[in-house]
Design a protein around this motif. Structure first.
Motif, PDB file in Angstrom:
ATOM      1  N   PHE A  47       0.831  -1.205   0.000  1.00 22.73           N
ATOM      2  CA  PHE A  47       0.000   0.000   0.000  1.00 22.73           C
ATOM      3  C   PHE A  47       0.870   1.262   0.000  1.00 22.73           C
ATOM      4  N   PHE A  48       1.907   1.287   0.852  1.00 24.86           N
ATOM      5  CA  PHE A  48       2.780   2.454   0.910  1.00 24.86           C
ATOM      6  C   PHE A  48       3.557   2.633  -0.392  1.00 24.86           C
ATOM      7  N   LEU A  49       4.028   1.550  -0.973  1.00 23.91           N
ATOM      8  CA  LEU A  49       4.744   1.650  -2.242  1.00 23.91           C
ATOM      9  C   LEU A  49       3.855   2.218  -3.347  1.00 23.91           C
ATOM     10  N   ILE A  50       2.641   1.725  -3.429  1.00 22.10           N
ATOM     11  CA  ILE A  50       1.705   2.239  -4.446  1.00 22.10           C
ATOM     12  C   ILE A  50       1.359   3.692  -4.166  1.00 22.10           C
ATOM     13  N   THR A  51       1.133   4.043  -2.899  1.00 18.22           N
ATOM     14  CA  THR A  51       0.810   5.428  -2.539  1.00 18.22           C
ATOM     15  C   THR A  51       1.961   6.360  -2.888  1.00 18.22           C
ATOM     16  N   PHE A  52       3.196   5.995  -2.513  1.00 17.16           N
ATOM     17  CA  PHE A  52       4.349   6.835  -2.828  1.00 17.16           C
ATOM     18  C   PHE A  52       4.576   6.936  -4.332  1.00 17.16           C
ATOM     19  N   TYR A  53       4.334   5.839  -5.051  1.00 11.91           N
ATOM     20  CA  TYR A  53       4.504   5.872  -6.505  1.00 11.91           C
ATOM     21  C   TYR A  53       3.578   6.909  -7.126  1.00 11.91           C
ATOM     22  N   TYR A  54       2.291   6.856  -6.795  1.00 14.30           N
ATOM     23  CA  TYR A  54       1.347   7.811  -7.372  1.00 14.30           C
ATOM     24  C   TYR A  54       1.577   9.228  -6.862  1.00 14.30           C
ATOM     25  N   LEU A  55       1.999   9.351  -5.603  1.00 13.58           N
ATOM     26  CA  LEU A  55       2.282  10.672  -5.049  1.00 13.58           C
ATOM     27  C   LEU A  55       3.450  11.322  -5.789  1.00 13.58           C
ATOM     28  N   PHE A  56       4.534  10.577  -5.990  1.00 10.92           N
ATOM     29  CA  PHE A  56       5.674  11.126  -6.730  1.00 10.92           C
ATOM     30  C   PHE A  56       5.320  11.375  -8.189  1.00 10.92           C
ATOM     31  N   LYS A  57       4.464  10.552  -8.753  1.00  9.57           N
ATOM     32  CA  LYS A  57       4.037  10.737 -10.140  1.00  9.57           C
ATOM     33  C   LYS A  57       3.266  12.052 -10.287  1.00  9.57           C
ATOM     34  N   ILE A  58       2.377  12.333  -9.365  1.00  8.60           N
ATOM     35  CA  ILE A  58       1.579  13.570  -9.413  1.00  8.60           C
ATOM     36  C   ILE A  58       2.470  14.782  -9.150  1.00  8.60           C
ATOM     37  N   ILE A  59       3.323  14.693  -8.139  1.00 11.00           N
ATOM     38  CA  ILE A  59       4.224  15.805  -7.825  1.00 11.00           C
ATOM     39  C   ILE A  59       5.182  16.047  -8.988  1.00 11.00           C
ATOM     40  N   GLY A  60       5.672  14.980  -9.605  1.00 10.64           N
ATOM     41  CA  GLY A  60       6.571  15.103 -10.742  1.00 10.64           C
ATOM     42  C   GLY A  60       5.909  15.823 -11.911  1.00 10.64           C
ATOM     43  N   ARG A  61       4.663  15.527 -12.151  1.00 11.48           N
ATOM     44  CA  ARG A  61       3.946  16.201 -13.243  1.00 11.48           C
ATOM     45  C   ARG A  61       3.731  17.680 -12.967  1.00 11.48           C
ATOM     46  N   LEU A  62       3.627  18.028 -11.699  1.00 14.16           N
ATOM     47  CA  LEU A  62       3.419  19.432 -11.351  1.00 14.16           C
ATOM     48  C   LEU A  62       4.735  20.205 -11.296  1.00 14.16           C
ATOM     49  N   LEU A  63       5.783  19.610 -10.722  1.00 13.46           N
ATOM     50  CA  LEU A  63       7.034  20.327 -10.490  1.00 13.46           C
ATOM     51  C   LEU A  63       8.041  20.205 -11.626  1.00 13.46           C
ATOM     52  N   LEU A  64       8.036  19.102 -12.357  1.00 22.28           N
ATOM     53  CA  LEU A  64       9.041  18.890 -13.393  1.00 22.28           C
ATOM     54  C   LEU A  64       9.022  19.967 -14.481  1.00 22.28           C
ATOM     55  N   PRO A  65       7.859  20.377 -14.984  1.00 29.86           N
ATOM     56  CA  PRO A  65       7.886  21.458 -15.980  1.00 29.86           C
ATOM     57  C   PRO A  65       8.469  22.758 -15.434  1.00 29.86           C
ATOM     58  N   TYR A  66       8.175  23.091 -14.191  1.00 28.50           N
ATOM     59  CA  TYR A  66       8.712  24.300 -13.570  1.00 28.50           C
ATOM     60  C   TYR A  66      10.230  24.214 -13.439  1.00 28.50           C
ATOM     61  N   VAL A  67      10.723  23.068 -12.975  1.00 36.51           N
ATOM     62  CA  VAL A  67      12.166  22.883 -12.804  1.00 36.51           C
ATOM     63  C   VAL A  67      12.863  22.930 -14.160  1.00 36.51           C
TER      64      VAL A  67
END
Length: 88
Positions: free
Chosen positions: A10-30
């Motif tokens: 559960f934690f692995l899946i949660t962290f995977y999707y959390l990093f995926k969402i954060i990556g989509r938001l922050l990666l273009p800015y970076v």
């Protein structure tokens, strides 16, 4: 044991999707900031080169480093040897 495995999955899946969402938001800015920084550095380098070329246009200077000066002294009798190839 089965509960610990379920929590881990559960934690692995949660962290995977959390990093995926954060990556989509922050990666273009970076990426945008990185590209802007590289463009600014290139602009500064081009400006510095143009200013240096403008100063030195038509002027010939020879720079000698004090550290690289040769300690070898050539006698007045000796000439400078120039190696050449004869072209036929």
């Amino acid at each position: 044991m089965l509960i610990g495995l379920a929590k881990t999955i559960f934690f692995l899946i949660t962290f995977y999707y959390l990093f995926k969402i954060i990556g989509r938001l922050l990666l273009p800015y970076v990426m945008k900031k990185g590209v802007e920084r590289m463009q600014q550095q290139q602009q500064q380098a081009a400006t510095n080169y143009q200013q240096q070329a403008r100063k030195q246009e038509g002027k010939v200077t020879i720079k000698q480093d004090a550290h690289k000066q040769s300690t070898h002294i050539v006698n007045d009798n000796e000439g400078e040897y120039v190696d050449y190839e004869e072209v036929k």
